[in-house]
Design a protein around this motif. Structure first.
Motif, PDB file in Angstrom:
ATOM      1  N   ASN A 461      65.284 -15.160  -4.148  1.00 50.03           N
ATOM      2  CA  ASN A 461      66.592 -15.463  -3.559  1.00 50.03           C
ATOM      3  C   ASN A 461      66.465 -15.897  -2.105  1.00 50.03           C
ATOM      4  O   ASN A 461      67.266 -16.692  -1.609  1.00 50.03           O
ATOM      5  N   SER A 462      65.470 -15.351  -1.404  1.00 53.99           N
ATOM      6  CA  SER A 462      65.274 -15.705   0.008  1.00 53.99           C
ATOM      7  C   SER A 462      64.166 -16.750   0.192  1.00 53.99           C
ATOM      8  O   SER A 462      63.759 -17.021   1.323  1.00 53.99           O
ATOM      9  N   TYR A 463      63.685 -17.323  -0.916  1.00 57.12           N
ATOM     10  CA  TYR A 463      62.657 -18.371  -0.915  1.00 57.12           C
ATOM     11  C   TYR A 463      61.360 -17.901  -0.252  1.00 57.12           C
ATOM     12  O   TYR A 463      60.638 -18.694   0.356  1.00 57.12           O
ATOM     13  N   ASP A 464      61.066 -16.610  -0.385  1.00 57.60           N
ATOM     14  CA  ASP A 464      59.857 -16.042   0.212  1.00 57.60           C
ATOM     15  C   ASP A 464      58.710 -16.142  -0.796  1.00 57.60           C
ATOM     16  O   ASP A 464      58.243 -15.138  -1.342  1.00 57.60           O
ATOM     17  N   PHE A 465      58.306 -17.355  -1.081  1.00 55.83           N
ATOM     18  CA  PHE A 465      57.210 -17.608  -2.022  1.00 55.83           C
ATOM     19  C   PHE A 465      56.707 -19.030  -1.791  1.00 55.83           C
ATOM     20  O   PHE A 465      57.401 -19.858  -1.195  1.00 55.83           O
ATOM     21  N   ASP A 466      55.509 -19.303  -2.264  1.00 56.33           N
ATOM     22  CA  ASP A 466      54.972 -20.668  -2.239  1.00 56.33           C
ATOM     23  C   ASP A 466      55.097 -21.318  -3.617  1.00 56.33           C
ATOM     24  O   ASP A 466      55.443 -22.488  -3.734  1.00 56.33           O
ATOM     25  N   MET A 467      54.780 -20.554  -4.659  1.00 59.07           N
ATOM     26  CA  MET A 467      54.906 -21.038  -6.031  1.00 59.07           C
ATOM     27  C   MET A 467      55.450 -19.897  -6.876  1.00 59.07           C
ATOM     28  O   MET A 467      55.132 -18.727  -6.634  1.00 59.07           O
ATOM     29  N   ALA A 468      56.278 -20.240  -7.866  1.00 56.73           N
ATOM     30  CA  ALA A 468      56.876 -19.216  -8.727  1.00 56.73           C
ATOM     31  C   ALA A 468      57.249 -19.840 -10.064  1.00 56.73           C
ATOM     32  O   ALA A 468      57.484 -21.051 -10.147  1.00 56.73           O
ATOM     33  N   PRO A 469      57.308 -19.034 -11.118  1.00 58.29           N
ATOM     34  CA  PRO A 469      57.832 -19.541 -12.395  1.00 58.29           C
ATOM     35  C   PRO A 469      59.264 -20.014 -12.209  1.00 58.29           C
ATOM     36  O   PRO A 469      60.043 -19.418 -11.459  1.00 58.29           O
ATOM     37  N   TYR A 470      59.608 -21.085 -12.895  1.00 60.82           N
ATOM     38  CA  TYR A 470      60.896 -21.744 -12.658  1.00 60.82           C
ATOM     39  C   TYR A 470      61.445 -22.258 -13.976  1.00 60.82           C
ATOM     40  O   TYR A 470      60.714 -22.847 -14.783  1.00 60.82           O
ATOM     41  N   TRP A 471      62.714 -22.014 -14.195  1.00 59.12           N
ATOM     42  CA  TRP A 471      63.359 -22.488 -15.422  1.00 59.12           C
ATOM     43  C   TRP A 471      64.803 -22.829 -15.118  1.00 59.12           C
ATOM     44  O   TRP A 471      65.560 -21.991 -14.640  1.00 59.12           O
ATOM     45  N   ARG A 472      65.182 -24.072 -15.380  1.00 58.57           N
ATOM     46  CA  ARG A 472      66.567 -24.491 -15.238  1.00 58.57           C
ATOM     47  C   ARG A 472      66.988 -25.183 -16.523  1.00 58.57           C
ATOM     48  O   ARG A 472      66.486 -26.261 -16.858  1.00 58.57           O
ATOM     49  N   SER A 473      67.906 -24.560 -17.233  1.00 58.52           N
ATOM     50  CA  SER A 473      68.473 -25.200 -18.412  1.00 58.52           C
ATOM     51  C   SER A 473      69.382 -26.334 -17.978  1.00 58.52           C
ATOM     52  O   SER A 473      70.109 -26.204 -16.985  1.00 58.52           O
ATOM     53  N   LEU A 474      69.345 -27.427 -18.701  1.00 62.53           N
ATOM     54  CA  LEU A 474      70.203 -28.568 -18.404  1.00 62.53           C
ATOM     55  C   LEU A 474      70.944 -28.966 -19.673  1.00 62.53           C
ATOM     56  O   LEU A 474      70.437 -28.811 -20.779  1.00 62.53           O
ATOM     57  N   SER A 475      72.134 -29.490 -19.480  1.00 66.78           N
ATOM     58  CA  SER A 475      73.000 -29.782 -20.611  1.00 66.78           C
ATOM     59  C   SER A 475      73.160 -31.280 -20.793  1.00 66.78           C
ATOM     60  O   SER A 475      72.656 -32.088 -20.010  1.00 66.78           O
ATOM     61  N   LEU A 476      73.910 -31.638 -21.816  1.00 66.68           N
ATOM     62  CA  LEU A 476      74.247 -33.043 -22.050  1.00 66.68           C
ATOM     63  C   LEU A 476      75.399 -33.504 -21.168  1.00 66.68           C
ATOM     64  O   LEU A 476      75.807 -34.660 -21.231  1.00 66.68           O
ATOM     65  N   SER A 477      75.909 -32.596 -20.352  1.00 64.81           N
ATOM     66  CA  SER A 477      77.005 -32.943 -19.446  1.00 64.81           C
ATOM     67  C   SER A 477      76.738 -32.358 -18.070  1.00 64.81           C
ATOM     68  O   SER A 477      77.508 -31.544 -17.581  1.00 64.81           O
ATOM     69  N   PRO A 478      75.634 -32.753 -17.423  1.00 66.22           N
ATOM     70  CA  PRO A 478      75.341 -32.219 -16.092  1.00 66.22           C
ATOM     71  C   PRO A 478      76.441 -32.581 -15.113  1.00 66.22           C
ATOM     72  O   PRO A 478      77.041 -33.655 -15.207  1.00 66.22           O
ATOM     73  N   GLY A 479      76.692 -31.677 -14.173  1.00 75.20           N
ATOM     74  CA  GLY A 479      77.772 -31.921 -13.222  1.00 75.20           C
ATOM     75  C   GLY A 479      77.520 -31.239 -11.897  1.00 75.20           C
ATOM     76  O   GLY A 479      76.430 -31.319 -11.339  1.00 75.20           O
ATOM     77  N   ASN A 480      78.531 -30.538 -11.400  1.00 74.12           N
ATOM     78  CA  ASN A 480      78.457 -29.962 -10.062  1.00 74.12           C
ATOM     79  C   ASN A 480      77.320 -28.965  -9.877  1.00 74.12           C
ATOM     80  O   ASN A 480      76.852 -28.756  -8.758  1.00 74.12           O
TER      81      ASN A 480
END
Length: 581
Positions: A461-480
């Motif tokens: 949350n505070s970006y106190d890392f250099d590399m980390a596991p990352y996962w962002r689900s994306l949809s067929l209707s990306p928006g804000n």
């Protein structure tokens, strides 16, 4: 002059697929019996029941299972919402405002009515003191006003065709419950009151949490809810280690388990309960984008500010060998953020047509965005000679060379970085251990820090890392939400999803183009252009994806024959499942 009129639903483009008199969502079984229990085994812990603020570590499911919104999403359409707490939605001719009218019968779980006052307070408190995911839309509201006994209107200060839909999806909280309480305080002292079919029952922080059906749920006759939320009890059992979670399921301590490892699915699901038919193995297809999953490089760290270094890290990552070792080579690789969908870029090919027009407006494109970019593919051997050689060349271009077996710059400073991991994430540890051995081939020894989930959340949350596991689900209707994921405004906001620290005029501009597109064709082209910039930015080392979800469950758990186009995603389990002997 276009006259607005109240409607039963709203779509991002065109009209909702279902008519005003629809009886249930097509993917829901209106005849599903009510009752029974579904038990999930989860790795990690929790120390909060307050899921709409930054502080604390609440079970992520609470945000969806306790609170309702004015409209509900049908995951059988790209982005269409239907009335839930609200019976109608109305927008201006250019979507410059949206108005909702509450259902007269809408009520919280304590029996008190959901009022316009609750709605307006919820939007303001979330927009000013809630999680950063709510801040962006709140800043686009010019005026919020009550327009009738059960109606509220939001007028916007910017052009954003998605905003009326976003406004329909905010969780509605009970204002009176929070009087005298610090809304931003994390913990378990305040049990949140929502309007959903479930209330928080028995729990013990870090061990288990029960959600119990509210027998007096107000919305049992609402069309959108028919065939949904069928269990009497939804239970979450928490374990500190990913391997323990699987063993808990095999031992019968959970009755459903989602397997993300194809090799494990193929080789370790022949235990007695499967052989006897007491446990069923279900594969559920989907038509959604891959999203991005892998290992993110934080460009706030000086080590990863040069794209050539990030490309070197990608070259060293021996995907084919790792995939074979962990998955038996069964899973394909994620090639871009919107891969596997109509929104994905053409891998390795130059941009053409409308996509090229969108890209040509920007001067800060990463190499490959216009010309074409593709991830490297190794020969599958452990040595990965070509990838290692290319990585050494790239590091040299960026000012780093191997000196006495160690990667250093001209000043003799060693190149190293820290990889943070959740200690319960067994698969991530397996991947990173193989990756660390590959990095050693170019003189780099990363620090690998495994920590409990609370500390991991605090660090990321505070970006106190250099590399980390990352996962962002994306949809067929990306928006804000794209602004929250990789918008420049989020770089300095703790708790945002922009872990990589993207600050790009092209990314920001293409998100705006996507949000303000007035045709499906322009929307797709803008999204494909955005996909190119993000992928060629080389922020994430992608791993694999599955075009099916693999769910093992006891034979008494069932799901509808008609699957939503999003498959096993949000809104599927436990919402559409049921228990039947």
């Amino acid at each position: 002059m276009v006259h607005a009129e109240p409607k039963h639903g709203i779509a991002m483009y065109g009209e909702p697929a279902l008519p005003a008199d629809f009886k249930h969502l097509p993917q829901a079984n209106p005849d599903a019996p009510k009752g029974g229990e579904i038990v999930f085994a989860e790795s990690g812990s929790f120390d909060s029941l307050h899921p709409v603020i930054t502080k604390g570590n609440p079970p992520w499911q609470l945000r969806y299972m306790i609170f309702e919104s004015l409209l509900g999403r049908s995951y059988d359409e790209p982005f269409t919402l239907y009335g839930l707490l609200a019976e109608t939605v109305e927008t201006g001719p250019n979507r410059e405002w949206v108005e909702f009218t509450l259902r007269e019968e809408a009520a919280f779980s304590d029996g008190s009515p959901v009022t316009v006052e609750d709605v307006m307070w919820s939007y303001e408190i979330l927009g000013t003191e809630g999680h950063p995911r709510y801040l962006g839309a709140w800043g686009k509201i010019e005026k919020m006003e009550q327009t009738g006994p059960r109606s509220v209107r939001f007028t916007f200060n910017t052009v954003d065709f998605e905003l009326p839909l976003i406004m329909g999806l905010r969780p509605i909280l009970k204002k009176a419950q929070w009087e005298g309480h610090d809304f931003q305080a994390s913990g378990i002292d305040v049990i949140p009151i929502g309007s959903s079919p479930y209330v928080i029952g028995d729990f013990e922080p870090g061990r288990y949490l029960n959600l119990e059906r509210n027998p007096d749920y107000w919305g049992k006759d609402v069309p959108f809810m028919q065939g949904q939320m069928n269990f009497d009890t939804i239970r979450y059992e928490f374990y500190g280690d990913g391997d323990v979670v699987f063993e808990a399921f095999k031992a019968g301590e959970a009755n459903t388990y989602r397997e993300t490892n194809a090799e494990k699915w193929a080789t370790q699901y022949d235990f007695p309960a499967v052989q006897s038919g007491d446990v069923v193995l279900s594969e559920i297809p989907h038509k959604r984008p891959t999203g991005i999953q892998g290992y993110v490089m934080n460009t706030r760290s000086p080590q990863f500010q040069d794209w050539r270094v990030r490309e070197a890290m990608i070259q060293v990552f021996n995907f084919e060998f790792i995939n074979q070792t962990l998955n038996g080579g069964r899973e394909p690789r994620i090639q871009s953020y919107f891969h596997n969908s109509v929104l994905g870029m053409e891998v390795g090919a130059p941009a053409t047509g409308r996509v090229a027009e969108y890209l040509s407006a920007y001067d800060d494109l990463p190499p490959g965005a216009l010309e074409g970019y593709a991830l490297p593919a190794s020969d599958g051997s452990e040595r990965n000679r070509a990838g290692v050689a290319r990585a050494l060349d790239l590091m040299a271009e960026a000012g780093w060379t191997v000196q006495d077996g160690v990667m250093k710059n001209e000043a003799g400073e060693e190149f190293t970085f820290e990889i943070v991991l959740n200690q319960g994430a067994t698969q991530d540890r397996q991947v990173i251990d193989i990756y660390a051995a590959s990095l050693a081939r170019i003189g780099i020894t990363p620090t690998i820090s495994a920590m409990d989930s609370a500390q991991y959340t605090e660090r990321t949350n505070s970006y106190d890392f250099d590399m980390a596991p990352y996962w962002r689900s994306l949809s067929l209707s990306p928006g804000n939400e794209q602004r929250l994921y990789w918008g420049s405004a989020m770089v300095g906001e703790n708790g945002s999803r922009n872990w990589m620290g993207v600050e790009s005029d092209a990314v920001d501009g293409l998100i705006e183009e996507m949000l303000t597109a007035d045709s499906q064709e322009d929307f797709q082209a803008a999204t494909k252009a955005l996909d190119r910039v993000l992928t060629a930015g080389r922020y994430v080392i992608p791993i694999w994806y599955s075009d099916v979800s693999r769910v093992a469950h006891v034979k008494e758990l069932h799901y509808p024959e008609t699957l939503p186009m999003y498959g096993d995603w949000l809104g599927f389990q436990p919402e559409l499942w049921w228990y039947e002997e």
